[in-house]
Motif scaffolding. Structure first.
Motif, PDB file in Angstrom:
ATOM      1  N   PRO A 165       0.775  -1.027   0.047  1.00  0.00           N
ATOM      2  CA  PRO A 165      -0.049   0.114  -0.053  1.00  0.00           C
ATOM      3  C   PRO A 165       0.766   1.383  -0.087  1.00  0.00           C
ATOM      4  N   LEU A 166       1.874   1.206   0.502  1.00  0.00           N
ATOM      5  CA  LEU A 166       2.902   2.369   0.526  1.00  0.00           C
ATOM      6  C   LEU A 166       3.424   2.547  -0.826  1.00  0.00           C
ATOM      7  N   GLY A 167       3.845   1.315  -1.442  1.00  0.00           N
ATOM      8  CA  GLY A 167       4.372   1.460  -2.780  1.00  0.00           C
ATOM      9  C   GLY A 167       3.298   2.049  -3.721  1.00  0.00           C
ATOM     10  N   ALA A 168       2.016   1.854  -3.392  1.00  0.00           N
ATOM     11  CA  ALA A 168       0.883   2.173  -4.341  1.00  0.00           C
ATOM     12  C   ALA A 168       0.717   3.816  -4.335  1.00  0.00           C
ATOM     13  N   ILE A 169       1.216   4.359  -3.111  1.00  0.00           N
ATOM     14  CA  ILE A 169       0.817   5.881  -3.022  1.00  0.00           C
ATOM     15  C   ILE A 169       2.276   6.312  -3.702  1.00  0.00           C
ATOM     16  N   ALA A 170       3.617   5.688  -3.410  1.00  0.00           N
ATOM     17  CA  ALA A 170       4.770   6.326  -3.687  1.00  0.00           C
ATOM     18  C   ALA A 170       4.810   6.545  -5.230  1.00  0.00           C
ATOM     19  N   VAL A 171       4.369   5.424  -6.109  1.00  0.00           N
ATOM     20  CA  VAL A 171       4.274   5.334  -7.371  1.00  0.00           C
ATOM     21  C   VAL A 171       3.606   6.295  -8.347  1.00  0.00           C
ATOM     22  N   GLN A 172       2.631   6.994  -7.434  1.00  0.00           N
ATOM     23  CA  GLN A 172       2.032   8.083  -8.089  1.00  0.00           C
ATOM     24  C   GLN A 172       2.447   9.595  -7.746  1.00  0.00           C
ATOM     25  N   HIS A 173       3.590   9.535  -6.972  1.00  0.00           N
ATOM     26  CA  HIS A 173       3.939  10.873  -6.393  1.00  0.00           C
ATOM     27  C   HIS A 173       4.540  11.941  -7.546  1.00  0.00           C
ATOM     28  N   ARG A 174       4.875  11.396  -8.747  1.00  0.00           N
ATOM     29  CA  ARG A 174       5.362  12.361  -9.887  1.00  0.00           C
ATOM     30  C   ARG A 174       4.299  12.404 -10.931  1.00  0.00           C
ATOM     31  N   GLU A 175       3.165  11.571 -10.805  1.00  0.00           N
ATOM     32  CA  GLU A 175       2.058  12.041 -11.637  1.00  0.00           C
ATOM     33  C   GLU A 175       1.453  13.305 -11.478  1.00  0.00           C
ATOM     34  N   ARG A 176       1.055  13.910 -12.486  1.00  0.00           N
ATOM     35  CA  ARG A 176       0.362  15.085 -12.748  1.00  0.00           C
ATOM     36  C   ARG A 176      -1.081  15.173 -12.928  1.00  0.00           C
ATOM     37  N   LEU A 177      -1.809  16.009 -12.554  1.00  0.00           N
ATOM     38  CA  LEU A 177      -3.447  16.066 -12.695  1.00  0.00           C
ATOM     39  C   LEU A 177      -3.785  15.995 -14.263  1.00  0.00           C
ATOM     40  N   ASP A 178      -2.962  16.687 -14.992  1.00  0.00           N
ATOM     41  CA  ASP A 178      -2.985  16.929 -16.510  1.00  0.00           C
ATOM     42  C   ASP A 178      -2.520  15.715 -17.286  1.00  0.00           C
ATOM     43  N   GLY A 179      -2.063  14.868 -16.745  1.00  0.00           N
ATOM     44  CA  GLY A 179      -1.264  13.749 -17.329  1.00  0.00           C
ATOM     45  C   GLY A 179      -0.010  13.812 -18.075  1.00  0.00           C
ATOM     46  N   SER A 180       0.962  14.975 -17.377  1.00  0.00           N
ATOM     47  CA  SER A 180       1.962  15.104 -17.813  1.00  0.00           C
ATOM     48  C   SER A 180       3.125  14.508 -16.801  1.00  0.00           C
ATOM     49  N   GLY A 181       2.695  13.758 -15.977  1.00  0.00           N
ATOM     50  CA  GLY A 181       3.622  13.341 -15.150  1.00  0.00           C
ATOM     51  C   GLY A 181       3.911  12.026 -15.506  1.00  0.00           C
ATOM     52  N   TYR A 182       4.804  11.042 -14.535  1.00  0.00           N
ATOM     53  CA  TYR A 182       5.105   9.724 -14.782  1.00  0.00           C
ATOM     54  C   TYR A 182       4.923   8.998 -13.602  1.00  0.00           C
ATOM     55  N   PRO A 183       5.257   7.484 -13.570  1.00  0.00           N
ATOM     56  CA  PRO A 183       5.526   6.543 -14.846  1.00  0.00           C
ATOM     57  C   PRO A 183       4.536   6.032 -15.573  1.00  0.00           C
ATOM     58  N   ARG A 184       3.388   6.573 -15.346  1.00  0.00           N
ATOM     59  CA  ARG A 184       2.073   5.928 -16.061  1.00  0.00           C
ATOM     60  C   ARG A 184       1.333   7.001 -16.655  1.00  0.00           C
ATOM     61  N   GLY A 185       1.536   8.406 -16.720  1.00  0.00           N
ATOM     62  CA  GLY A 185       0.764   9.466 -17.261  1.00  0.00           C
ATOM     63  C   GLY A 185      -0.816   9.496 -16.828  1.00  0.00           C
ATOM     64  N   LEU A 186      -0.956   9.346 -15.546  1.00  0.00           N
ATOM     65  CA  LEU A 186      -2.128   9.373 -15.069  1.00  0.00           C
ATOM     66  C   LEU A 186      -2.660  10.730 -15.115  1.00  0.00           C
ATOM     67  N   THR A 187      -3.869  10.635 -14.952  1.00  0.00           N
ATOM     68  CA  THR A 187      -4.936  12.189 -15.043  1.00  0.00           C
ATOM     69  C   THR A 187      -5.386  12.057 -13.501  1.00  0.00           C
ATOM     70  N   ALA A 188      -6.170  12.997 -13.314  1.00  0.00           N
ATOM     71  CA  ALA A 188      -6.557  13.453 -11.902  1.00  0.00           C
ATOM     72  C   ALA A 188      -7.347  12.309 -11.360  1.00  0.00           C
ATOM     73  N   ALA A 189      -8.411  11.993 -12.177  1.00  0.00           N
ATOM     74  CA  ALA A 189      -9.287  10.943 -11.513  1.00  0.00           C
ATOM     75  C   ALA A 189      -8.622   9.758 -10.740  1.00  0.00           C
ATOM     76  N   ALA A 190      -7.486   9.495 -11.322  1.00  0.00           N
ATOM     77  CA  ALA A 190      -6.638   8.186 -10.960  1.00  0.00           C
ATOM     78  C   ALA A 190      -5.586   8.342  -9.958  1.00  0.00           C
ATOM     79  N   ILE A 191      -5.303   9.611  -9.516  1.00  0.00           N
ATOM     80  CA  ILE A 191      -4.501  10.004  -8.725  1.00  0.00           C
ATOM     81  C   ILE A 191      -4.882  10.188  -7.212  1.00  0.00           C
ATOM     82  N   SER A 192      -4.592   9.436  -6.206  1.00  0.00           N
ATOM     83  CA  SER A 192      -5.121   9.534  -4.913  1.00  0.00           C
ATOM     84  C   SER A 192      -4.746  10.634  -4.039  1.00  0.00           C
ATOM     85  N   THR A 193      -5.821  10.964  -3.220  1.00  0.00           N
ATOM     86  CA  THR A 193      -5.624  12.151  -2.420  1.00  0.00           C
ATOM     87  C   THR A 193      -4.274  12.159  -1.732  1.00  0.00           C
TER      88      THR A 193
END
Length: 522
Positions: A358-386
């Motif tokens: 569960p810690l890894g699931a949070i950490a893997v998103q810390h460089r994601e950005r709401l507009d999809g410009s982040g990494y590693p998966r290019g997630l957008t707002a709806a997929a990024i946890s609080t």
């Protein structure tokens, strides 16, 4: 974590860390886990009891944990610290072939003139420095074992992990039976694992026999050769993670919630030694998210989980070369892609443990950005946890306050402006940014009192030294002579009881000297 959550096993955290050590040596994940199984099988065949196998288990898992601590210096000499360490298994230790292989890497990745200058500098003092670094790796691994509250015999065995049977190891103070048996088993297991994986049983036995009486204990080598299938068999078929966790001797080491937090902090500090530019980063980000969430809608369990995710969010940095992390100029396309893998590697290191995943699931998103410009998966707002949004804002703010090879540290006011611009541009969560900046603006500014009797000037020198600055750089920044800097460093080392920059950096982190506090309004 709620009060009904299962207790935490120290073995899971150490095993997860070992996956990052694999990457740092250019080895596939689970190399260290496999060598742990080999060492345990050998220990059973020589009749060690359950209690005696505890140091074998943890020494095999921690044997190389200190080797990334001076990756900054390794990259300075050899260009790619991971490529350098990968060569460890190709040649006999201290052989001419090993030395020649290292020399071929001198200054790699740089223009010919730079390589010539580095080569000349290396011939004047580099050999001694590298020898000193290797000797210090085991000492740092023993220091981590101490911080993890592992038994004294584990600490002693890890501290002797590079000694050899013939006395020609590092630091070269022990030989023969004086080397703890756990260290002898771990070393034999480490090298035979690589040989077996690449060339099968015959290759492993050939290597073991050739080094018996030199690097390896001849008695242990004979045990391996008596029945190699019993020791090396089924390694490829085994579910390695589960096998290693299940094999922990003597009922296992269980951690309370508080002990788990301390263990995570210890690991975070060691990972942050990877580069002088990240010294103290994880603990600073964890403190920032704690302050940012103190008045949030997150409950106590969620805040604790986020705190822990902040401590582990940088584990994947172990899998990326310091030729990239410490590069003063712009990164190439391939180098940027390696950087973008870092959160993913963190997730992969943690995903096999039910406690750490569960810690890894949070950490893997810390460089994601709401507009999809982040990494590693290019997630957008709806997929990024609080939680990941808060961690991302805290990591970005703290990173801006720290120096990087291509820029000086930003002033807090500059960092705040940059963070607000990221929120205004729709890349960072505005609510998370507000919480982080509010927390940063209310932090108390204070100058640490100088642990171990360090003077204010020595603290200034220690901070710059920990950041990888040379004596000349420190002299220029503090407007003192290089000779005075060298005297300060000598006094600092004597006062805090260390002999390497990496150990001094660890002392600075543990005593609150890094990262350096500043005035948020400045």
């Amino acid at each position: 974590m709620s009060g009904t959550a299962p207790r935490v096993r120290l073995a899971e955290l150490v095993a997860a860390l070992s996956l990052g050590i694999d990457l740092g040596f250019g080895q596939p994940m689970e190399h260290v886990l496999r060598q742990c199984l080999i060492a345990l099988r050998l220990s059973e065949r020589i009749g060690l009891g359950d209690e005696e196998r505890v140091p074998v288990y943890y020494t095999a898992l921690l044997v190389n944990v200190g080797c990334h601590s001076d990756a900054h210096e390794q990259a300075k000499w050899f260009g790619d610290d991971i490529a350098l360490k990968a060569g460890k298994y190709r040649y006999d230790q201290r052989s001419l072939a090993a030395a020649a292989s290292a020399l071929r890497l001198i200054g790699s990745g740089n223009p010919p003139l730079h390589r010539f200058r580095v080569g000349l500098e290396f011939t004047l003092g580099g050999f001694r420095e590298v020898d000193h670094m290797i000797a210090g790796h085991a000492a740092l691994a023993a220091a981590l074992a101490r911080r993890l509250s592992l038994p004294t015999d584990v600490q002693q065995a890890v501290g002797a992990a590079y000694e050899q049977w013939d006395g020609h190891g590092w630091p070269g103070k022990l030989k023969g039976e004086a080397v703890p048996v756990a260290a002898r088993l771990a070393q034999l297991a480490e090298f035979t694992e690589v040989a077996h994986r690449l060339g099968g049983v015959d290759a492993a036995l050939t290597l073991a026999r050739r080094r018996a009486g030199g690097q390896f204990d001849p008695r242990l080598t004979a045990v391996l050769c008596e029945d190699p299938e019993a020791v090396l068999g089924d390694l490829d078929a085994a579910r390695t993670w589960e096998a290693v966790i299940a094999a922990e001797p003597a009922l296992g080491v269980w951690l309370s919630e508080e002990q788990f937090d301390e263990a995570l902090l210890a690991v975070a500090d060691f990972v942050d030694l990877k580069s002088p530019f990240t010294a103290g980063h994880a603990r600073a980000v964890a403190a920032l998210v704690d302050a940012a969430t103190s008045q949030s809608h997150l409950d106590e369990d969620e805040r604790r989980e986020l705190h822990r995710a902040a401590l582990v969010h940088g584990l994947g940095r172990l899998g990326v070369s310091n030729a990239i992390w410490d590069k003063p100029g712009p990164l190439g396309t391939g180098e940027r892609e390696r950087v973008r893998l870092q959160p993913y590697l963190t997730e992969r290191m943690l995903c096999q443990s039910a406690t750490l995943a569960p810690l890894g699931a949070i950490a893997v998103q810390h460089r994601e950005r709401l507009d999809g410009s982040g990494y590693p998966r290019g997630l957008t707002a709806a997929a990024i946890s609080t939680k990941a949004r808060i961690l991302g804002a805290a990591d970005a703010y703290q990173s801006m306050l720290e120096p990087r090879p291509h820029r000086e540290a930003l002033r807090p006011a500059q960092a705040a402006a940059e963070l607000r611009a990221e929120a205004a541009g729709g890349r960072l969560d505005a609510e998370a940014v507000t919480a982080v900046l509010t927390a940063a603006g209310h932090r108390v500014t204070r100058r640490p009192p100088g642990p171990a009797g360090l003077t204010s000037r020595e603290v200034d020198v220690l901070r710059l030294l920990a950041r990888g600055c040379s004596s000349r750089d420190i002299a220029s920044r503090l407007v003192i002579s290089p000779k005075t800097v060298r005297n300060h460093i000598e006094h600092i080392y004597a006062k805090i009881g260390v002999s390497t920059r990496a150990a001094a950096c660890l002392f600075a982190m543990q005593n609150g000297l890094l990262p350096q506090a500043d005035d948020p309004a400045a």
